[in-house]
Each structure stands twice: as C-alpha cells, then as structure tokens.
Design a protein around this motif. Structure first.
Motif, PDB file in Angstrom:
ATOM      1  N   ILE A  66       0.854  -1.189   0.000  1.00 23.50           N
ATOM      2  CA  ILE A  66       0.000   0.000   0.000  1.00 23.50           C
ATOM      3  C   ILE A  66       0.890   1.240   0.000  1.00 23.50           C
ATOM      4  O   ILE A  66       1.920   1.279   0.677  1.00 23.50           O
ATOM      5  N   ASN A  67       0.533   2.192  -0.825  1.00 26.63           N
ATOM      6  CA  ASN A  67       1.231   3.470  -0.892  1.00 26.63           C
ATOM      7  C   ASN A  67       0.261   4.573  -0.519  1.00 26.63           C
ATOM      8  O   ASN A  67      -0.954   4.455  -0.748  1.00 26.63           O
ATOM      9  N   LEU A  68       0.811   5.640   0.012  1.00 31.30           N
ATOM     10  CA  LEU A  68      -0.003   6.829   0.238  1.00 31.30           C
ATOM     11  C   LEU A  68       0.870   8.044   0.025  1.00 31.30           C
ATOM     12  O   LEU A  68       2.093   7.964   0.069  1.00 31.30           O
ATOM     13  N   PHE A  69       0.220   9.145  -0.252  1.00 29.53           N
ATOM     14  CA  PHE A  69       0.925  10.368  -0.581  1.00 29.53           C
ATOM     15  C   PHE A  69       0.603  11.426   0.466  1.00 29.53           C
ATOM     16  O   PHE A  69      -0.559  11.697   0.739  1.00 29.53           O
ATOM     17  N   VAL A  70       1.663  11.987   1.039  1.00 30.65           N
ATOM     18  CA  VAL A  70       1.521  13.037   2.044  1.00 30.65           C
ATOM     19  C   VAL A  70       2.509  14.134   1.667  1.00 30.65           C
ATOM     20  O   VAL A  70       3.684  13.835   1.404  1.00 30.65           O
ATOM     21  N   ARG A  71       2.038  15.350   1.665  1.00 29.57           N
ATOM     22  CA  ARG A  71       2.961  16.461   1.413  1.00 29.57           C
ATOM     23  C   ARG A  71       3.985  16.505   2.546  1.00 29.57           C
ATOM     24  O   ARG A  71       3.630  16.361   3.715  1.00 29.57           O
ATOM     25  N   ASP A  72       5.229  16.736   2.203  1.00 34.28           N
ATOM     26  CA  ASP A  72       6.291  16.690   3.216  1.00 34.28           C
ATOM     27  C   ASP A  72       6.185  17.805   4.247  1.00 34.28           C
ATOM     28  O   ASP A  72       6.832  17.745   5.293  1.00 34.28           O
ATOM     29  N   THR A  73       5.351  18.789   4.010  1.00 28.33           N
ATOM     30  CA  THR A  73       5.132  19.865   4.983  1.00 28.33           C
ATOM     31  C   THR A  73       4.067  19.516   6.018  1.00 28.33           C
ATOM     32  O   THR A  73       3.898  20.237   6.994  1.00 28.33           O
TER      33      THR A  73
END
Length: 143
Positions: free
Chosen positions: A107-114
C-alpha cells in the motif's frame, strides 16, 4: 461510552459535503478540481471512495485505488472537530482490509512533506518512507 463509527461507500448525495470536508482539511488545491476527482473515482471499478457519518454529517473520507500490485490511499480526511478520535486509524484499517481481500501486497499513500502531523500519524501506524520518488505529469488541466 464511545460511539462506533462505520465506513460506508460514498453516495453521490454527499458530494458537496465531501468537497467541504476536503476543503476543511486543506486537501484541495487550485490545480485539482475535487468535483472532477469524485467523478473520475466513481467511474473506477477498482478501489472506491468511502466515508464516515456522525448522525447526519459527513465527518471523514478516504479514496482508495488498486493497480494490481499496489494499493493507493488518497483524500484521507477527518473533520477537524473529530481528529484524534480514531477515525484516521479506522479508515486506514478499512483500506488495509479491503486491499488484503484483493491480495494486494503493498500500500502506498501520498503526504505532502510539509504536513508533519499527518506524517507522524502514519509513522505511528507503521508506514515508512520508501526509497522512491513520486514523479508526475499533468495530462488534464482542471481549470
């Protein structure tokens, strides 16, 4: 006694409430039209768009995809008034169980690094930074 929440498939009647939720969680960006993202997802036969209600209000959501190898999580949102109540964990457990039934290995997810608070949330769930980079190319402008 703590209320038990249920994750249910998105119903089109919740469209405006869903967009409002995403906006309240700062998930929308000028280059992504959330209404078009909803329309695209409901045409997708794999994965889904899932929500949580409290009484009559929509309070949480998650969009889930699957490409045959990786599951992907998008638009995980918990209304600010309900953050810290376990709804994020409920949604991620739901996503993991859903993908396991498809025999999805990753499973992958995307989170802004900020978004430090959200990165800490996923760290507590056992998610780690992969040695990969996300590359993107806009094919359709959502002006």
């Amino acid at each position: 006694m703590e209320k038990a929440f249920s994750v249910v498939p998105f119903d089109i009647s919740d469209r405006d409430a869903l967009v409002a939720l995403w906006q309240s969680c700062h998930l929308t960006k000028p280059w992504n039209d959330p209404h078009k993202d909803i329309d695209r997802k409901i045409k997708d036969p794999v994965g889904g768009l899932f929500v949580v209600h409290d009484e009559q209000a929509l309070i949480a959501s998650v969009m889930l995809g699957y490409d045959g190898h990786r599951g992907s999580v998008y638009y995980l949102a918990v209304h600010p008034s309900y953050q810290g109540c376990g709804l994020g964990r409920l949604l991620m457990d739901y996503c993991e169980d859903f993908l396991l039934t498809l025999e999805c290995p990753k499973i992958n997810l995307f989170v802004r690094d900020t978004n430090v608070a959200v990165l800490e949330f996923y760290d507590n769930l056992g998610y780690v930074l992969d040695a990969s980079r996300v590359l993107g190319k806009r094919l359709i402008a959502d002006d």
